[in-house]
Each structure stands twice: as C-alpha cells, then as structure tokens.
Scaffold this active site. Structure first.
Site, PDB file in Angstrom:
ATOM      1  N   ASP A  49       7.585   0.440   3.223  1.00  0.00           N
ATOM      2  CA  ASP A  49       8.643   0.183   4.205  1.00  0.00           C
ATOM      3  C   ASP A  49       8.851  -1.324   4.342  1.00  0.00           C
ATOM      4  O   ASP A  49       7.957  -2.050   4.771  1.00  0.00           O
ATOM      5  CB  ASP A  49       8.256   0.783   5.560  1.00  0.00           C
ATOM      6  CG  ASP A  49       9.361   0.621   6.595  1.00  0.00           C
ATOM      7  OD1 ASP A  49      10.148   1.559   6.779  1.00  0.00           O
ATOM      8  OD2 ASP A  49       9.432  -0.471   7.224  1.00  0.00           O
ATOM      9  N   TYR A  54      12.780  -9.033   6.953  1.00  0.00           N
ATOM     10  CA  TYR A  54      11.390  -9.451   6.743  1.00  0.00           C
ATOM     11  C   TYR A  54      11.282 -10.548   5.687  1.00  0.00           C
ATOM     12  O   TYR A  54      10.266 -11.234   5.614  1.00  0.00           O
ATOM     13  CB  TYR A  54      10.512  -8.275   6.294  1.00  0.00           C
ATOM     14  CG  TYR A  54      10.477  -7.081   7.208  1.00  0.00           C
ATOM     15  CD1 TYR A  54      10.974  -7.131   8.513  1.00  0.00           C
ATOM     16  CD2 TYR A  54       9.953  -5.870   6.767  1.00  0.00           C
ATOM     17  CE1 TYR A  54      10.945  -6.020   9.338  1.00  0.00           C
ATOM     18  CE2 TYR A  54       9.906  -4.754   7.588  1.00  0.00           C
ATOM     19  CZ  TYR A  54      10.415  -4.826   8.865  1.00  0.00           C
ATOM     20  OH  TYR A  54      10.376  -3.712   9.668  1.00  0.00           O
ATOM     21  N   LYS A  79      16.166  -2.003   5.204  1.00  0.00           N
ATOM     22  CA  LYS A  79      16.986  -1.926   6.411  1.00  0.00           C
ATOM     23  C   LYS A  79      18.067  -2.995   6.397  1.00  0.00           C
ATOM     24  O   LYS A  79      17.878  -4.082   5.852  1.00  0.00           O
ATOM     25  CB  LYS A  79      16.103  -2.104   7.667  1.00  0.00           C
ATOM     26  CG  LYS A  79      14.896  -1.176   7.686  1.00  0.00           C
ATOM     27  CD  LYS A  79      13.992  -1.443   8.885  1.00  0.00           C
ATOM     28  CE  LYS A  79      12.675  -0.702   8.745  1.00  0.00           C
ATOM     29  NZ  LYS A  79      11.756  -1.379   7.793  1.00  0.00           N
ATOM     30  N   HIS A 112      18.972  -1.384  11.154  1.00  0.00           N
ATOM     31  CA  HIS A 112      17.732  -1.863  11.768  1.00  0.00           C
ATOM     32  C   HIS A 112      17.756  -1.788  13.296  1.00  0.00           C
ATOM     33  O   HIS A 112      16.745  -1.446  13.922  1.00  0.00           O
ATOM     34  CB  HIS A 112      17.473  -3.302  11.302  1.00  0.00           C
ATOM     35  CG  HIS A 112      16.029  -3.687  11.279  1.00  0.00           C
ATOM     36  ND1 HIS A 112      15.524  -4.640  10.438  1.00  0.00           N
ATOM     37  CD2 HIS A 112      14.973  -3.240  11.992  1.00  0.00           C
ATOM     38  CE1 HIS A 112      14.222  -4.765  10.628  1.00  0.00           C
ATOM     39  NE2 HIS A 112      13.870  -3.936  11.574  1.00  0.00           N
ATOM     40  N   SER A 235      -1.359  -3.962   6.935  1.00  0.00           N
ATOM     41  CA  SER A 235      -2.513  -4.849   6.913  1.00  0.00           C
ATOM     42  C   SER A 235      -2.505  -5.574   5.582  1.00  0.00           C
ATOM     43  O   SER A 235      -2.006  -5.062   4.580  1.00  0.00           O
ATOM     44  CB  SER A 235      -3.821  -4.071   7.071  1.00  0.00           C
ATOM     45  OG  SER A 235      -4.926  -4.966   6.994  1.00  0.00           O
ATOM     46  N   VAL A 236      -3.067  -6.779   5.562  1.00  0.00           N
ATOM     47  CA  VAL A 236      -3.232  -7.496   4.293  1.00  0.00           C
ATOM     48  C   VAL A 236      -4.699  -7.495   3.872  1.00  0.00           C
ATOM     49  O   VAL A 236      -5.044  -8.063   2.836  1.00  0.00           O
ATOM     50  CB  VAL A 236      -2.711  -8.951   4.391  1.00  0.00           C
ATOM     51  CG1 VAL A 236      -1.204  -8.954   4.594  1.00  0.00           C
ATOM     52  CG2 VAL A 236      -3.407  -9.714   5.508  1.00  0.00           C
ATOM     53  N   ARG A 240      -9.027  -2.614   5.132  1.00  0.00           N
ATOM     54  CA  ARG A 240      -8.281  -1.951   6.201  1.00  0.00           C
ATOM     55  C   ARG A 240      -7.132  -1.118   5.633  1.00  0.00           C
ATOM     56  O   ARG A 240      -6.829  -0.039   6.139  1.00  0.00           O
ATOM     57  CB  ARG A 240      -7.748  -2.999   7.184  1.00  0.00           C
ATOM     58  CG  ARG A 240      -7.385  -2.448   8.553  1.00  0.00           C
ATOM     59  CD  ARG A 240      -7.181  -3.564   9.540  1.00  0.00           C
ATOM     60  NE  ARG A 240      -8.416  -4.298   9.799  1.00  0.00           N
ATOM     61  CZ  ARG A 240      -8.470  -5.503  10.361  1.00  0.00           C
ATOM     62  NH1 ARG A 240      -7.351  -6.130  10.684  1.00  0.00           N
ATOM     63  NH2 ARG A 240      -9.624  -6.093  10.574  1.00  0.00           N
ATOM     64  N   ASN A 244      -6.901   2.798   6.391  1.00  0.00           N
ATOM     65  CA  ASN A 244      -5.694   3.389   6.970  1.00  0.00           C
ATOM     66  C   ASN A 244      -5.172   4.562   6.145  1.00  0.00           C
ATOM     67  O   ASN A 244      -4.387   5.371   6.628  1.00  0.00           O
ATOM     68  CB  ASN A 244      -4.592   2.336   7.095  1.00  0.00           C
ATOM     69  CG  ASN A 244      -4.863   1.316   8.174  1.00  0.00           C
ATOM     70  OD1 ASN A 244      -5.711   1.526   9.047  1.00  0.00           O
ATOM     71  ND2 ASN A 244      -4.162   0.199   8.130  1.00  0.00           N
TER      72      ASN A 244
END
Length: 281
Positions: A49, A54, A79, A112, A235-236, A240, A244
């Site tokens: 996404d 962004y 978006k 958006h 997350s980077v 994590r 997730n």
C-alpha cells in the site's frame, strides 16, 4: 512460520481479490522504500500500500519489478494526491502513478481524502470511473470517507467504491462505519492499525498478549484480521516486518475480541475527514 498461502483474501465488489494483510509504506523515506518493500516481499507479503503523496511509489515499483515474483501475484494500491482533484488533473496524476510505479497497471487506486472544503469529490470520483473504464486499474475506491460522503457517491455516480480505507484501531473501532461499508459491499481497510503505537501498552491488550504468548502488536493485528479488516502495518525493521506477518497460527477468543473492541474511545490519531482540506504545496 506463516507463508503467503496462509494469508486470507477479501473479494472486492467487482470480483478482484485482495490479500487481507499487506505492507504499508507510509512515512518510509523514498531512499529506504525499495529495500523495505523487498524485505516484505521476501517474507511473504503480496499486498503493498503506497500513495503519490508518500513520495515513494518509485521504490515500491522497483522492488516489485526486481522481486522475481510474477506481477499478477502482487497487489499494489496507490492513491490520488490531494492536489489533483480536478478531473483533468486527476487523470494526469493517475498517469504519473502508472509511470512512476512502472508495473503496467495498479490493482487498487483510491481517492486519498474527500477534501470537503476544497472541491467536489463527486466530480473527482467520476474521473476515477473513467480511469477504471480505461483498464489500467483493477478496482477503485476511497479513503477517509464517512457515511455522508459515500451517500453522495452512491446517489450521484455509477461505480460503487470497492474499498474505503479509514483509520481503525482499538481506540477508534469505527463499528458504525464498518457496518455501513459492509451493507454497501464496500471492503473496509484499516490505516494506523495500532494507533501509531498508542494501544500497545494498554493493560487489556498486554494481558491478552501474555496469555497467547504473542506481542501486543500481533494481538492488535490479529484483532483486525478476525474482524475482517484489511490491514497493512508499516515497519522498516525486518524483525518487526516478519512478526507482523506471523498472525495466522493463533486465534483470539470471542472474549478477547470483545474486550479489545470495548476499548473504543472514538480517539483519532489522524485528522477528521470532515475538516481536513490539506493540499500539498
């Protein structure tokens, strides 16, 4: 460890299937997006996404193209930028998204924000209907729309949005909005699924996490999955990102689900769509 086959899909109102769990790239710097997306794809995510606002569509496209995974196996959402709601501007913005991602097509394209104080989102949606007819996007939807916004679209346009991406987490459960979407065959997607971390030290969630021997983030994401929300945590940190993804080998009880839902405070981490009219400079 979970595998891609364990991720359920949600069938949108036009028959297109979207993986219920995805990877979000909101606030990931453009320079880091390719690597972060590549990590997610390696772990098993098949739903990414992004958004023009962004600034990192290019990195998403690069990671998908270089992944070695067939394009049709990866679901990509982008978006419409708030600055391009005029119909001609919207069409040009969508073309830029196609060129920046460079993936041939977009699986889902969302408006958006409704921007009620800026223009007429109905006319913007009509422009998006033309994009859909053009065949370069498999489904179109909206983001941050409330019931009264959707009522106008349903009354004045032809294509029912395939999805509505809204802020949802245990402190903002949005049950009425989710029910409205369900009644109108609109899939609900949850952004800010852990309230930017605010819910992770909640005593109720901590207690449930201890009982099921999972992290509080995994418990909250599992709550979303069992409710039927489409969710795409960001997350980077590779560990994590992997954690997730590991949501499909445990379940929350009905009592757990009810306790988490009862935490609702109608508390937003982001702006109220009725009053948000931000146009990027």
């Amino acid at each position: 460890m979970s595998t891609t086959s364990s991720v359920p899909t949600v069938t949108l109102n036009n028959g297109v299937e979207i993986p219920q769990l995805g990877f979000g790239v909101f606030q990931i710097p453009p320079a880091d997006t390719k690597a972060a997306t590549a990590t997610a794809l390696e772990i098993g995510y098949r739903h990414i996404d992004t958004a023009e606002m962004y600034g990192n569509e290019e990195g998403v496209g690069q990671a998908v193209r270089e992944s070695g995974i067939p394009r049709e196996e990866i679901f990509v959402t982008s978006k419409l930028n708030n600055g391009f709601h005029e119909p001609e501007a919207a069409a040009a913005a969508f073309q830029r998204t196609l060129e920046t991602l460079d993936l041939g097509y977009v699986d889902l394209f969302l408006m958006h924000w409704p921007l009620p104080g800026v223009g007429d989102f109905v006319e913007t949606w009509k422009a998006m209907e033309h994009m859909y007819e053009g065949g370069k996007v498999r489904a179109i939807g909206v983001s941050n729309f409330k019931q009264h916004h959707l009522n106008r679209l349903l009354a004045e346009t032809t294509v029912v949005p395939a999805a509505n991406q809204i802020e949802i987490h245990p402190y903002l459960t949005q049950d009425d909005m989710r029910e409205y979407d369900r009644e109108h065959s609109i899939a609900t997607e949850a952004w800010s699924p852990i309230a930017q971390g605010k819910v992770l030290d909640d005593a109720v969630i901590e207690r449930i996490a201890r009982r099921v021997d999972r992290s509080t983030a995994q418990v909250v994401l599992r709550w979303h999955i069992q409710r039927g929300d489409i969710v795409f945590p960001k997350s980077v940190t590779p560990e994590r990102v992997r954690a997730n993804f590991e949501l499909f080998d445990f379940e929350l009880s009905d009592a757990d689900m009810s306790e988490i839902t009862a935490l609702n405070r109608d508390e937003r981490t982001g702006p109220d769509p009725d009053h948000f009219n931000y146009i990027p400079s």
